[in-house]
Motif scaffolding. Sequence first.
Motif, PDB file in Angstrom:
ATOM      1  N   TYR A  50      73.384  34.086  47.148  1.00  0.00           N
ATOM      2  CA  TYR A  50      74.682  33.628  47.634  1.00  0.00           C
ATOM      3  C   TYR A  50      75.028  32.241  47.114  1.00  0.00           C
ATOM      4  O   TYR A  50      76.128  31.996  46.632  1.00  0.00           O
ATOM      5  CB  TYR A  50      74.730  33.657  49.156  1.00  0.00           C
ATOM      6  N   HIS A  51      74.071  31.339  47.182  1.00  0.00           N
ATOM      7  CA  HIS A  51      74.382  29.953  46.853  1.00  0.00           C
ATOM      8  C   HIS A  51      74.714  29.814  45.376  1.00  0.00           C
ATOM      9  O   HIS A  51      75.725  29.217  44.995  1.00  0.00           O
ATOM     10  CB  HIS A  51      73.194  29.061  47.236  1.00  0.00           C
ATOM     11  N   HIS A  55      78.682  31.017  45.686  1.00  0.00           N
ATOM     12  CA  HIS A  55      79.317  29.714  45.863  1.00  0.00           C
ATOM     13  C   HIS A  55      79.501  28.997  44.535  1.00  0.00           C
ATOM     14  O   HIS A  55      80.602  28.613  44.155  1.00  0.00           O
ATOM     15  CB  HIS A  55      78.498  28.834  46.808  1.00  0.00           C
ATOM     16  N   TRP A 204      75.385  21.008  52.617  1.00  0.00           N
ATOM     17  CA  TRP A 204      76.377  21.953  53.145  1.00  0.00           C
ATOM     18  C   TRP A 204      75.566  23.019  53.891  1.00  0.00           C
ATOM     19  O   TRP A 204      74.455  23.393  53.488  1.00  0.00           O
ATOM     20  CB  TRP A 204      77.142  22.627  52.015  1.00  0.00           C
ATOM     21  N   GLU A 205      76.142  23.544  54.975  1.00  0.00           N
ATOM     22  CA  GLU A 205      75.399  24.525  55.769  1.00  0.00           C
ATOM     23  C   GLU A 205      75.013  25.755  54.944  1.00  0.00           C
ATOM     24  O   GLU A 205      73.955  26.349  55.162  1.00  0.00           O
ATOM     25  CB  GLU A 205      76.196  24.917  57.019  1.00  0.00           C
ATOM     26  N   HIS A 206      75.847  26.124  53.973  1.00  0.00           N
ATOM     27  CA  HIS A 206      75.514  27.320  53.195  1.00  0.00           C
ATOM     28  C   HIS A 206      74.206  27.165  52.425  1.00  0.00           C
ATOM     29  O   HIS A 206      73.593  28.139  52.041  1.00  0.00           O
ATOM     30  CB  HIS A 206      76.656  27.716  52.246  1.00  0.00           C
ATOM     31  N   TYR A 209      71.532  27.683  55.767  1.00  0.00           N
ATOM     32  CA  TYR A 209      71.716  28.430  57.002  1.00  0.00           C
ATOM     33  C   TYR A 209      70.950  29.741  57.046  1.00  0.00           C
ATOM     34  O   TYR A 209      70.396  30.107  58.075  1.00  0.00           O
ATOM     35  CB  TYR A 209      73.203  28.664  57.297  1.00  0.00           C
ATOM     36  N   LEU A 210      70.887  30.458  55.920  1.00  0.00           N
ATOM     37  CA  LEU A 210      70.190  31.741  55.913  1.00  0.00           C
ATOM     38  C   LEU A 210      68.696  31.552  56.144  1.00  0.00           C
ATOM     39  O   LEU A 210      68.043  32.391  56.748  1.00  0.00           O
ATOM     40  CB  LEU A 210      70.426  32.474  54.586  1.00  0.00           C
TER      41      LEU A 210
END
Lengths: 286, 228
Positions: A50-51, A55, A204-206, A209-210
């Motif tokens: 994801y990151h 993103h 950043w939380e992203h 967070y996972l």
Amino acid sequence: MVMVAATTTASHLTSTFLSTPDFCGLSRSLQWPHMQHALEPHMSKETLEYHWGKHHRAYVDNLNKQIEGTELDGMSLESIISASYNKGDILPAFNNAAQIWNHEFFWESMKPDGGGKPTGELLELINRDFGSFEGLINKFKSAATTQFGSGWAWLVYKEHKLDVPNARNPRPSEEDNKLVVVKSPNAVNPLVWEYHPLLTLDVWEHAYYLDFENRRPDYILTFLDKLVSWETVSSRLEAAKVRVAESEKEMAEIDADEDLDTIEPEDTDMYFGSEAEDAEDFLDDE
Amino acid sequence: MALRTLVSGKTLGALSRFQQQIRGLQTFTLPDLAYDYGALEPAISGEIMQLHHQKHHQTYITNYNKALEQLDDAIAKGDASTAVKLQSAIKFNGGGHVNHSIFWKNLAPTHEGGGEPPHGSLGWAIDQHFGSMEKLIAKMNTEGAAVQGSGWVWLAVDKELKRLVIETTANQDPLVTKGASLVPLIGIDVWEHAYYLQYKNVRPDYLKNIWKVINWKYASEVYKKECP
């Protein structure tokens, strides 16, 4: 190499960091799909999917769309950042451009089996400017923890100069340049403050967070203990010192040129009380 | 007053709480949700609701209380530097508490009216000002998606102009920082922690789905108070 392809084929964007062979970070030495496992168990494959895959890729895609056909198209990434930062009056392309730079810098700040301690000149400067390696770690942890909302924590190499355009240190010396820890919000990075970034952590939380949910302090510890590539930081320090030395040399050359044009005080005829013929010249100008 | 505080307090020892009661310092506790963590599914997962409430909101409250105690001390001692230095911690954490307290009331399970559009004066005002509910939602979602980094998107009523407005705030800035006369009706948290575990980077999907659990009854009550 998918990562490089995403930035170079998609546009003329170049990152000075990706193009320099010294940086053996994540994005250069590892190929997708293996890359996604590379930092496990400290940073999961899912996070990287994801990151990096969503993103970071979105910032690249969106910047390309934004700059197409504009004056920013064809400029280097750092030039786009500088132009769109616009001395703080931020223009639309800044967020995407800066975030691309920040993320590339972040991936290359890490390596599998990272952590440990810095060595050599980097360690010397750390001891000089933070008292000890632990001193640096505490400062860095604090910055990363207290960056409220989204942002980044940085170790930077900071030249000794005033924040005004034409200020120059008249007697530059290595002693004046310092290692400093700073933090920045959202997409802002220390390039806009004319510092030389050496290390960054995405808070950043992203970014966490996972793997860590709300537990940002655990993420910060894991990054410092298991992921950070001090070799990369050392390389960047070397490069920064070279850049600083070069720019100081340039400034010294400019100063030397200017000295040739400098009017010596005793030669100045511009004040009242000068020769009669000069007074006439004065009138002629009207 | 003292008894209620003693019963509900968690973060402070009884003695310091007693001292604070004498000084008149009110500290805060985590408000309960009117619904179970899983009750907003599938729009918002139970996992997110629990973390969001028990960890994120609780942390804001803990840190807000701490900052308030320190501020109280600083004021009592006349320590202006410290009082000023604490302002950002108060804004971050106090704002976080204020905003999330509103947010929990903005949400309701569908079987309790969540998602049901407002009738009455608020529904009428929305149609008047935005054209339709769909248009309001589209606008809020656009603004919410465009928030850079962390923040909130709000539907508010300007209590002086008696007008609906859409606003965004950064980080945990409360809505009043955008205008003293703005009263929040609905706030949507667009910090990544509000949606990441479920929606990952796709904030627009979160924004699309959250409307199914928006509690318009609460928003209508607030609106009617400001615009009777």
